[in-house]
Write an enzyme that holds these catalytic residues in place. Structure first.
Site, PDB file in Angstrom:
ATOM      1  N   HIS A   1      -1.146   0.259  -9.885  1.00 16.15           N
ATOM      2  CA  HIS A   1      -1.837  -0.672  -8.975  1.00 16.15           C
ATOM      3  C   HIS A   1      -2.404  -1.863  -9.766  1.00 16.15           C
ATOM      4  O   HIS A   1      -3.600  -2.149  -9.698  1.00 16.15           O
ATOM      5  CB  HIS A   1      -2.938   0.045  -8.187  1.00 16.15           C
ATOM      6  CG  HIS A   1      -3.322  -0.681  -6.921  1.00 16.15           C
ATOM      7  ND1 HIS A   1      -3.736  -0.044  -5.782  1.00 16.15           N
ATOM      8  CD2 HIS A   1      -3.357  -2.008  -6.633  1.00 16.15           C
ATOM      9  CE1 HIS A   1      -4.014  -0.940  -4.849  1.00 16.15           C
ATOM     10  NE2 HIS A   1      -3.785  -2.155  -5.346  1.00 16.15           N
TER      11      HIS A   1
ATOM     12  N   ARG B   1       0.857  -1.182   0.000  1.00 16.48           N
ATOM     13  CA  ARG B   1       0.000   0.000   0.000  1.00 16.48           C
ATOM     14  C   ARG B   1       0.894   1.234   0.000  1.00 16.48           C
ATOM     15  O   ARG B   1       1.930   1.267   0.655  1.00 16.48           O
ATOM     16  CB  ARG B   1      -0.901   0.036   1.248  1.00 16.48           C
ATOM     17  CG  ARG B   1      -2.171  -0.793   1.124  1.00 16.48           C
ATOM     18  CD  ARG B   1      -3.132  -0.256   0.071  1.00 16.48           C
ATOM     19  NE  ARG B   1      -4.325  -1.077  -0.081  1.00 16.48           N
ATOM     20  CZ  ARG B   1      -4.432  -2.124  -0.895  1.00 16.48           C
ATOM     21  NH1 ARG B   1      -3.422  -2.494  -1.645  1.00 16.48           N
ATOM     22  NH2 ARG B   1      -5.558  -2.793  -0.991  1.00 16.48           N
TER      23      ARG B   1
ATOM     24  N   GLU C   1      -4.142   7.573  -5.384  1.00 16.44           N
ATOM     25  CA  GLU C   1      -4.233   6.912  -6.698  1.00 16.44           C
ATOM     26  C   GLU C   1      -5.510   7.351  -7.421  1.00 16.44           C
ATOM     27  O   GLU C   1      -6.578   7.266  -6.817  1.00 16.44           O
ATOM     28  CB  GLU C   1      -4.231   5.393  -6.504  1.00 16.44           C
ATOM     29  CG  GLU C   1      -2.937   4.874  -5.899  1.00 16.44           C
ATOM     30  CD  GLU C   1      -2.981   3.372  -5.604  1.00 16.44           C
ATOM     31  OE1 GLU C   1      -3.999   2.714  -5.899  1.00 16.44           O
ATOM     32  OE2 GLU C   1      -1.993   2.857  -5.064  1.00 16.44           O
TER      33      GLU C   1
HETATM   34  P1  NAD Z   1      -1.078 -11.358   4.743  1.00 19.67           P
HETATM   35  O1  NAD Z   1      -2.014 -10.895   5.791  1.00 19.67           O
HETATM   36  O2  NAD Z   1      -1.095 -12.781   4.299  1.00 19.67           O
HETATM   37  O3  NAD Z   1       0.440 -11.014   5.170  1.00 19.67           O
HETATM   38  C1  NAD Z   1       0.824  -9.808   5.777  1.00 19.67           C
HETATM   39  C2  NAD Z   1       2.019 -10.121   6.676  1.00 19.67           C
HETATM   40  O4  NAD Z   1       2.516  -8.870   7.188  1.00 19.67           O
HETATM   41  C3  NAD Z   1       1.680 -10.999   7.887  1.00 19.67           C
HETATM   42  O5  NAD Z   1       2.526 -12.138   7.947  1.00 19.67           O
HETATM   43  C4  NAD Z   1       1.920 -10.076   9.083  1.00 19.67           C
HETATM   44  O6  NAD Z   1       2.432 -10.774  10.216  1.00 19.67           O
HETATM   45  C5  NAD Z   1       2.943  -9.112   8.526  1.00 19.67           C
HETATM   46  N1  NAD Z   1       3.018  -7.848   9.251  1.00 19.67           N
HETATM   47  C6  NAD Z   1       2.000  -7.127   9.797  1.00 19.67           C
HETATM   48  N2  NAD Z   1       2.498  -6.009  10.377  1.00 19.67           N
HETATM   49  C7  NAD Z   1       3.839  -6.022  10.168  1.00 19.67           C
HETATM   50  C8  NAD Z   1       4.883  -5.139  10.519  1.00 19.67           C
HETATM   51  N3  NAD Z   1       4.652  -3.995  11.209  1.00 19.67           N
HETATM   52  N4  NAD Z   1       6.153  -5.459  10.153  1.00 19.67           N
HETATM   53  C9  NAD Z   1       6.409  -6.616   9.466  1.00 19.67           C
HETATM   54  N5  NAD Z   1       5.444  -7.506   9.110  1.00 19.67           N
HETATM   55  C10 NAD Z   1       4.178  -7.191   9.458  1.00 19.67           C
HETATM   56  O7  NAD Z   1      -1.331 -10.387   3.491  1.00 19.67           O
HETATM   57  P2  NAD Z   1      -0.997 -10.665   1.954  1.00 19.67           P
HETATM   58  O8  NAD Z   1      -2.103 -11.446   1.328  1.00 19.67           O
HETATM   59  O9  NAD Z   1       0.393 -11.160   1.848  1.00 19.67           O
HETATM   60  O10 NAD Z   1      -1.130  -9.184   1.358  1.00 19.67           O
HETATM   61  C11 NAD Z   1      -0.262  -8.135   1.803  1.00 19.67           C
HETATM   62  C12 NAD Z   1      -0.765  -6.809   1.275  1.00 19.67           C
HETATM   63  O11 NAD Z   1      -0.594  -6.767  -0.138  1.00 19.67           O
HETATM   64  C13 NAD Z   1      -2.275  -6.563   1.449  1.00 19.67           C
HETATM   65  O12 NAD Z   1      -2.594  -6.112   2.744  1.00 19.67           O
HETATM   66  C14 NAD Z   1      -2.555  -5.528   0.396  1.00 19.67           C
HETATM   67  O13 NAD Z   1      -2.453  -4.250   0.955  1.00 19.67           O
HETATM   68  C15 NAD Z   1      -1.453  -5.740  -0.628  1.00 19.67           C
HETATM   69  N6  NAD Z   1      -1.997  -6.183  -1.923  1.00 19.67           N
HETATM   70  C16 NAD Z   1      -1.685  -5.446  -3.027  1.00 19.67           C
HETATM   71  C17 NAD Z   1      -2.181  -5.835  -4.264  1.00 19.67           C
HETATM   72  C18 NAD Z   1      -1.823  -5.077  -5.501  1.00 19.67           C
HETATM   73  O14 NAD Z   1      -2.533  -5.181  -6.516  1.00 19.67           O
HETATM   74  N7  NAD Z   1      -0.724  -4.325  -5.509  1.00 19.67           N
HETATM   75  C19 NAD Z   1      -3.033  -6.963  -4.368  1.00 19.67           C
HETATM   76  C20 NAD Z   1      -3.301  -7.717  -3.228  1.00 19.67           C
HETATM   77  C21 NAD Z   1      -2.776  -7.315  -1.995  1.00 19.67           C
END
Ligand code: NAD
Length: 324
Positions: free
Chosen positions: A283, A235, A264
């Site tokens: 994005h 994000r 965005e």
């Molecule tokens: P997820 O919940 O499976 O994984 C997130 C990880 O981050 C978890 O393991 C959590 O423990 C860790 N975390 C939380 N706070 C933290 C911190 N302060 N420091 C370090 N690690 C921390 O999520 P995911 O499915 O892997 O998705 C991650 C993010 O990707 C989503 O939240 C979304 O914002 C983004 N995303 C972007 C797109 C895109 O099109 N660019 C698409 C899907 C998701």
């Protein structure tokens, strides 16, 4: 009375997948894009379910909902929805956490590779017929380098595996998961500052919340190697983007590649769009035909479950008061 599902993101494309599942189940499907802005509050009031994109659903807006039972984010990131507010109003919040793990991790690795191989500067040289080797560009052998993954969840793990497949050493920072998760993808567990200092490429995969807003600020950037690159497909607000632009300008790091920005689409004059060392994509990390289809099917099926009185498959809260 027929229950009504309002889709708020219809302007981005076709909603035939959602309509076929939900109408088949006996629900009315309404596209918010067909209503004038002034008529939207009445439309929200009439919704039994909302299917949303990255639009903001804060406490105030949620408070105006009438008989809504579920807000479904047709995607993964739910930072634009006030989940506790929905919970207080007896509304489920759901998302689709597993539709684009392959796509986003591939996009992160593609952005990393584009920077590692200076793909766009070299594309421009190729186009101009310039076959000179650019000695000033320090191209480094990938298998001697280190990829740092911040947030080793679903997408972070997939990125780590892909990085290992390319021969990179992979280190990761995630304080909320067991050591076995690091072992499962061949990543070394390190603390935040070590990751910032030792990585040649850093890829961000944390959700956005107060604990990660501007996680990558001027201090964190100052720890990076001047030859290192930052990749963000998580994000936009996880990075202090003006500080990043300044740091790239001053050679604190070599460059960045961003699929997400705090606003965005960005203002066309935003300096982040005008530095050749920074790649910006709009994005689209999530995007593939398959991911688009899967997200719509899974979201629609969860709406159907809730409106039929069942528990959703992907709940993000436990509504305090059931309004139905
Ligand atoms: P997820 O919940 O499976 O994984 C997130 C990880 O981050 C978890 O393991 C959590 O423990 C860790 N975390 C939380 N706070 C933290 C911190 N302060 N420091 C370090 N690690 C921390 O999520 P995911 O499915 O892997 O998705 C991650 C993010 O990707 C989503 O939240 C979304 O914002 C983004 N995303 C972007 C797109 C895109 O099109 N660019 C698409 C899907 C998701």
């Amino acid at each position: 009375m027929q229950q009504r599902v309002v889709i708020t993101y219809a302007k981005y494309g076709d909603t035939s997948v959602e309509s076929s599942i939900l109408e088949e189940a006996g629900f009315e499907v309404v596209l918010a894009s067909e209503y004038a802005e002034a008529d939207r509050p009445a439309l929200w009031q009439s919704a039994d379910a909302l299917m949303v994109g990255i639009d903001v659903w804060d406490r105030e807006t949620i408070g105006t909902l009438g008989s809504c039972k579920v807000i479904c984010r047709v995607g993964t990131g739910v930072d634009a929805i006030d989940i506790p507010a929905a919970e207080d109003h007896g509304i489920w919040v759901t998302n689709v956490p597993d539709y684009s793990i392959d796509e986003v991790s591939s996009h992160a690795i593609a952005l990393m590779m584009a920077q590692a191989r200076y793909l766009f500067p070299h594309r421009n040289l190729g186009r101009s017929g310039n076959w000179r080797y650019r000695a000033e560009t320090p191209i480094r052998r990938l298998s001697d380098q280190t990829l740092g993954v911040i947030g080793l969840g679903r997408i972070g793990k997939a990125s780590a595996r892909k990085g290992r497949g390319l021969g990179l050493r992979v280190i990761a920072y995630d304080p909320y998961i067991p050591d076995s998760d690091f072992d499962s993808v061949g990543a070394e567990k390190v603390d935040f500052d070590t990751l910032m200092r030792e990585s040649d490429y850093i890829t961000l995969h944390v959700p956005l919340y107060d604990g990660t807003r501007k996680l990558i600020d001027a201090r964190a950037l100052s720890l990076m190697k001047p030859t290192a690159f930052l990749v963000n497909t998580a994000r936009g607000e996880v990075v202090d983007v003006p500080a990043l632009v300044e740091a790239v300008k001053n050679g604190v790091l070599a460059g960045a590649a961003l699929d997400v920005l705090p606003v965005e689409p960005p203002d066309p004059d935003d300096p982040v769009l005008h530095d050749d060392r920074i790649i910006v994509t709009p994005h689209i990390g999530w995007a593939s035909e398959e991911a688009g289809h899967d997200s719509r099917v899974r979201a629609s099926e969860d709406i159907r479950r809730v409106l039929s009185g069942e528990r959703p498959k992907y709940p993000l809260n436990e509504p305090k008061v059931r309004v139905w």
